[in-house]
Design a protein around this motif. Structure first.
Motif, mmCIF file in Angstrom:
data_model
loop_
_atom_site.group_PDB
_atom_site.id
_atom_site.type_symbol
_atom_site.label_atom_id
_atom_site.label_comp_id
_atom_site.label_asym_id
_atom_site.label_seq_id
_atom_site.Cartn_x
_atom_site.Cartn_y
_atom_site.Cartn_z
ATOM 1 N N VAL A 22 7.202 5.696 -7.126
ATOM 2 C CA VAL A 22 7.320 7.157 -6.993
ATOM 3 C C VAL A 22 8.725 7.540 -6.548
ATOM 4 C CG1 VAL A 22 6.465 9.229 -5.838
ATOM 5 C CG2 VAL A 22 4.853 7.432 -6.507
ATOM 6 N N ALA A 23 9.200 6.936 -5.465
ATOM 7 C CA ALA A 23 10.510 7.299 -4.916
ATOM 8 C C ALA A 23 11.651 6.932 -5.856
ATOM 9 C CB ALA A 23 10.710 6.624 -3.564
ATOM 10 N N LEU A 43 2.944 -2.198 9.480
ATOM 11 C CA LEU A 43 2.555 -1.053 8.651
ATOM 12 C C LEU A 43 3.731 -0.485 7.848
ATOM 13 C CD1 LEU A 43 0.287 0.958 11.144
ATOM 14 C CD2 LEU A 43 -0.460 -0.532 9.276
ATOM 15 N N SER A 44 4.834 -1.212 7.785
ATOM 16 C CA SER A 44 6.043 -0.613 7.214
ATOM 17 C C SER A 44 6.245 -0.877 5.724
ATOM 18 C CB SER A 44 7.285 -1.096 7.979
ATOM 19 O OG SER A 44 7.478 -2.479 7.800
ATOM 20 N N HIS A 45 5.571 -1.882 5.165
ATOM 21 C CA HIS A 45 5.797 -2.215 3.755
ATOM 22 C C HIS A 45 4.799 -1.485 2.862
ATOM 23 C CE1 HIS A 45 8.882 -4.805 4.889
ATOM 24 N NE2 HIS A 45 8.522 -5.934 4.315
ATOM 25 N N TYR A 46 5.296 -0.494 2.118
ATOM 26 C CA TYR A 46 4.433 0.285 1.223
ATOM 27 C C TYR A 46 3.960 -0.591 0.070
ATOM 28 C CZ TYR A 46 9.088 0.625 -0.871
ATOM 29 O OH TYR A 46 10.338 0.319 -1.369
ATOM 30 N N THR A 73 8.092 8.015 4.729
ATOM 31 C CA THR A 73 8.025 7.316 6.023
ATOM 32 C C THR A 73 6.698 6.599 6.253
ATOM 33 O OG1 THR A 73 7.044 9.148 7.304
ATOM 34 C CG2 THR A 73 9.445 9.184 7.001
ATOM 35 N N LEU A 74 5.731 6.777 5.344
ATOM 36 C CA LEU A 74 4.359 6.350 5.623
ATOM 37 C C LEU A 74 4.138 4.846 5.538
ATOM 38 C CD1 LEU A 74 2.363 9.186 3.812
ATOM 39 C CD2 LEU A 74 2.802 8.931 6.271
ATOM 40 N N GLY A 75 4.946 4.138 4.747
ATOM 41 C CA GLY A 75 4.755 2.696 4.623
ATOM 42 C C GLY A 75 3.336 2.366 4.178
ATOM 43 N N ASP A 76 2.664 1.520 4.954
ATOM 44 C CA ASP A 76 1.278 1.142 4.659
ATOM 45 C C ASP A 76 0.349 1.644 5.762
ATOM 46 O OD1 ASP A 76 -0.746 -0.065 3.148
ATOM 47 O OD2 ASP A 76 -0.608 -1.945 4.251
ATOM 48 N N SER A 77 0.688 2.813 6.313
ATOM 49 C CA SER A 77 -0.100 3.350 7.430
ATOM 50 C C SER A 77 -1.349 4.086 6.975
ATOM 51 C CB SER A 77 0.768 4.299 8.271
ATOM 52 O OG SER A 77 1.164 5.430 7.510
ATOM 53 N N TYR A 82 13.777 2.058 3.995
ATOM 54 C CA TYR A 82 14.503 2.401 5.227
ATOM 55 C C TYR A 82 13.677 3.329 6.113
ATOM 56 C CZ TYR A 82 18.138 4.192 8.335
ATOM 57 O OH TYR A 82 18.862 4.556 9.456
ATOM 58 N N PHE A 83 13.170 4.406 5.520
ATOM 59 C CA PHE A 83 12.420 5.391 6.313
ATOM 60 C C PHE A 83 11.079 4.838 6.785
ATOM 61 C CE2 PHE A 83 15.197 8.598 4.097
ATOM 62 C CZ PHE A 83 15.813 9.065 5.244
ATOM 63 N N SER A 84 10.450 4.007 5.965
ATOM 64 C CA SER A 84 9.184 3.386 6.387
ATOM 65 C C SER A 84 9.420 2.450 7.567
ATOM 66 C CB SER A 84 8.561 2.605 5.224
ATOM 67 O OG SER A 84 8.132 3.480 4.210
ATOM 68 N N ASP A 85 10.479 1.651 7.485
ATOM 69 C CA ASP A 85 10.793 0.695 8.541
ATOM 70 C C ASP A 85 11.116 1.400 9.857
ATOM 71 O OD1 ASP A 85 11.474 -2.202 9.236
ATOM 72 O OD2 ASP A 85 13.324 -1.185 9.800
ATOM 73 N N LYS A 86 11.811 2.531 9.753
ATOM 74 C CA LYS A 86 12.228 3.245 10.964
ATOM 75 C C LYS A 86 11.085 4.033 11.608
ATOM 76 C CE LYS A 86 16.332 1.724 10.615
ATOM 77 N NZ LYS A 86 16.693 0.576 11.464
ATOM 78 N N ASN A 87 10.038 4.312 10.847
ATOM 79 C CA ASN A 87 8.966 5.166 11.356
ATOM 80 C C ASN A 87 7.625 4.465 11.564
ATOM 81 O OD1 ASN A 87 9.901 8.228 11.344
ATOM 82 N ND2 ASN A 87 10.865 7.231 9.583
ATOM 83 N N GLN A 88 7.538 3.201 11.138
ATOM 84 C CA GLN A 88 6.274 2.473 11.271
ATOM 85 C C GLN A 88 6.518 1.136 11.981
ATOM 86 O OE1 GLN A 88 3.474 3.854 10.512
ATOM 87 N NE2 GLN A 88 4.270 5.583 9.312
#
Length: 601
Positions: A418-419, A408-411, A556-560, A398-404
């Motif tokens: 980890v999470a 770049l959103s899929h970690y 929030t980092l995703g794959d950034s 959710y946080f990756s999608d909203k911030n990337q």
């Protein structure tokens, strides 16, 4: 006899709401057609992909749009299929999306060769002169990391055939272990004769009846012994295919080839193995605890899976799970808790099993929507913990999608656990501090002890060492037979189980049944997840607000960023020993805590 409910008999409030993805079948089919139309546009860029910066940018935006369509269609189709795999319409819908993905692969097969033939200096020039391309700078950097490992078109085609061959080895393994090998029959706790399978083995090896555990153990290994020779030929073929690929593509080794995509270094990999080996006494301490609690003098390998507790008789509803999880995870702050509450209130979770429903738990998410959690809730504490685990993935998604941006959103898998495992550990701590049920407390700790033991020491001190040794031998042009594989694994196992476990010779066949070995150097990633989760949970539980802020940013980092760099943002450097050692200390302390609670009056 309790009859399994059909999908229609499950209350609506306990089923996920997929209408946020597609309101109905008509809308799904319209999106499918749109995706096909977009895919047809891909070939317009063939031969001119890198001719101009605009061409490159426009293609990347088109690719992103297609990916969004395919991903959302697949999430919906796979979720519907897993609700009830017996419904033919569900299978047909999923096949439509799989065919769409195949079509896209075929239409876009020119992309990587054209990129690899273009000097990266040209790409850098395009990025500098075209501001729009800056959005894809990191994506292009990731792609061009592979340029020095890319061969001519004909060579790549030849290697692709070898890769197809390697896939066959994995398929053969699956056919053998899931279909062809007869694992025999055993008597269950009620003395009923049951067929032993790969799927139900874990149930019987965890039985409180030692006779059942023993029968399951020896019955399985007798079956593996019969097929050990053919499995060794199959696995050696897989290893050789890896080695051919690595040498042809100019990697230092097979290990290097598989670490490269995540930016993982051999130093970090060896660091994990070295720390696990130097702290193996802590694993022996855990084995000693199991032996002590189970009161078995002639403690065998098959006794290691005996439950430490009789379990709590407490039953949990999804409403109970919601209350406990929201309270336990409130330490993450208001925003996290608000989104978490939505997961329950807006039906992001499919709780109960039904006839035809796939087994297990998972989380998935498309783009510009919300995550969904698939479950098979059985009203016990382990179900609550499993939902909490998947919600860790959900919040990360959710946080990756909203911030990337979408691309770049899929970690990546290497940081995915980890999470989720941090959530389970925070939940466990909450239960220990707040529950008045002694058995519930013990069960919460036992869950984490087992997760750490299997996912840290199990993957590193057995699996990852074995993989490194056998790949290195094949890279050095040695040949390996079933006798070689057996001896290597037996020697490793002798160190792994320690002085309190009586080792049986048949443990040497254990390598035969591990599917992860056919996804080379994947096994160790579990150890990263659980070690990092111990570190994170300990910081959060102890009220380190500065760390918590970094951790929420990490989600929030995703794959950034490259995974190793993402972990560094929360203070984890896998080339150093401190964080991993802290995780082992956490495990060590949990052993002491379990024993204290277990024996207190």
């Amino acid at each position: 006899m309790i009859k399994e409910k059909t999908r229609n008999e499950i209350e609506e409030k306990y089923k996920w709401d997929l209408s946020t993805l597609y309101k109905n079948e008509e809308e799904f089919n319209k999106e499918l057609l749109k995706a096909k139309e977009l895919i047809e546009k891909v070939t317009e860029y063939k031969g001119k992909l890198t001719k101009t910066s605009d061409n490159l940018y426009n293609f990347l935006k088109l690719e992103e749009e297609i990916t969004i369509y395919i991903e959302n269609l697949y999430v919906y189709a796979s979720c519907k299929y897993n609700e009830d795999v017996s419904v033919s319409e569900n299978q047909q819908r999923q096949n439509k999306v799989l065919n769409l993905d195949t079509l896209y692969s075929e239409k876009s097969n020119f992309v990587m060769p054209e990129l690899m033939k273009t000097d990266y200096k040209v790409i850098e020039k395009y990025i500098n002169e075209n501001d729009k391309l800056k959005e894809f700078k990191f994506d292009l950097e990731k792609i061009y990391r592979y340029q020095k490992h890319t061969l001519t078109d004909n060579e790549e085609l030849l290697l692709s055939k070898i890769n197809e061959l390697s896939d066959k080895y994995k398929t053969n393994f699956g056919l053998l272990t899931n279909s062809l090998i007869d694992f025999g029959k055993i008597k269950d706790e009620d003395n009923n004769e049951v067929e032993l399978t790969i799927g139900n083995y874990s149930k019987y090896i965890r039985s409180k009846d030692r006779r059942v555990r023993k029968e399951a153990f020896y019955t399985r290994y007798r079956a593996l012994e019969k097929y050990c020779n053919i499995l060794s030929v199959n696995y050696e073929g897989h290893l050789k295919a890896d080695s051919i690929n690595a040498k042809a593509k100019k990697y230092d080794s097979s290990l290097h080839m598989y670490l490269f995509p995540d930016g993982m270094t051999e130093k970090a990999y060896d660091n994990l193995l070295d720390i696990a080996d130097k702290n193996i006494e802590v694993l022996y301490k855990y084995h000693k605890l199991i032996k002590k609690v189970s009161k078995i003098d002639d403690f065998k390998v098959y006794d290691l899976s005996v439950p430490l507790t009789k379990g709590s008789s407490k039953k949990y509803t999804p409403e109970d799970a919601k209350k406990i999880i929201l309270e336990a995870l409130s330490v993450y702050g208001d925003e996290y808790k608000t989104i978490l509450k939505k997961a329950f209130d807006e039906r992001w979770i499919d709780f109960y099993t039904n006839k035809g429903k796939r087994a297990g738990y998972y989380e998935t998410m498309g783009f510009n929507t919300h995550p969904v959690v698939f479950g098979n809730f059985t009203d016990d504490f382990m179900s609550v913990s499993a939902i909490c685990h998947e919600l860790g993935h959900a919040m990360n998604s959710y946080f990756s999608d909203k911030n990337q941006p979408p691309h770049l959103s899929h970690y990546r898998i290497i940081v995915a656990e980890v999470a989720s495992l941090t959530n389970e550990m925070v939940l466990s701590n909450y239960i220990v501090k707040n529950s008045k049920d002694k058995q519930e407390k013990l069960l919460a700790i036992e869950n984490i002890l087992e997760v750490f033991s299997n996912n840290f020491f199990g993957t590193l001190s057995e699996g990852s060492i074995f993989e490194k040794i056998v790949h290195k031998k094949i890279d050095n042009n040695e040949t390996l037979s079933d006798l070689d594989f057996n001896k290597i694994f037996k020697d490793i196992a002798s160190n792994y189980y320690g002085p309190d476990v009586e080792l049986d010779d048949c443990i040497k066949y254990n390598w035969c049944r591990i599917p992860h070995f056919y996804t080379s150097f994947y096994y160790y990633k579990y150890s990263i997840g659980v070690a990092c989760a111990c570190y994170c949970a300990n910081k959060i539980i102890n009220g380190d607000n500065e760390f918590l802020e970094k951790y929420l940013k990490f989600l929030t980092l995703g794959d950034s960023m490259m995974p190793m760099d993402e972990l560094k943002t929360i203070g984890i450097d896998l080339e150093k020993k401190e964080v991993i050692e802290d995780a082992i200390k956490y495990f060590d302390n949990l052993i002491d805590e379990f024993e204290k609670i277990y024996y207190e009056k």
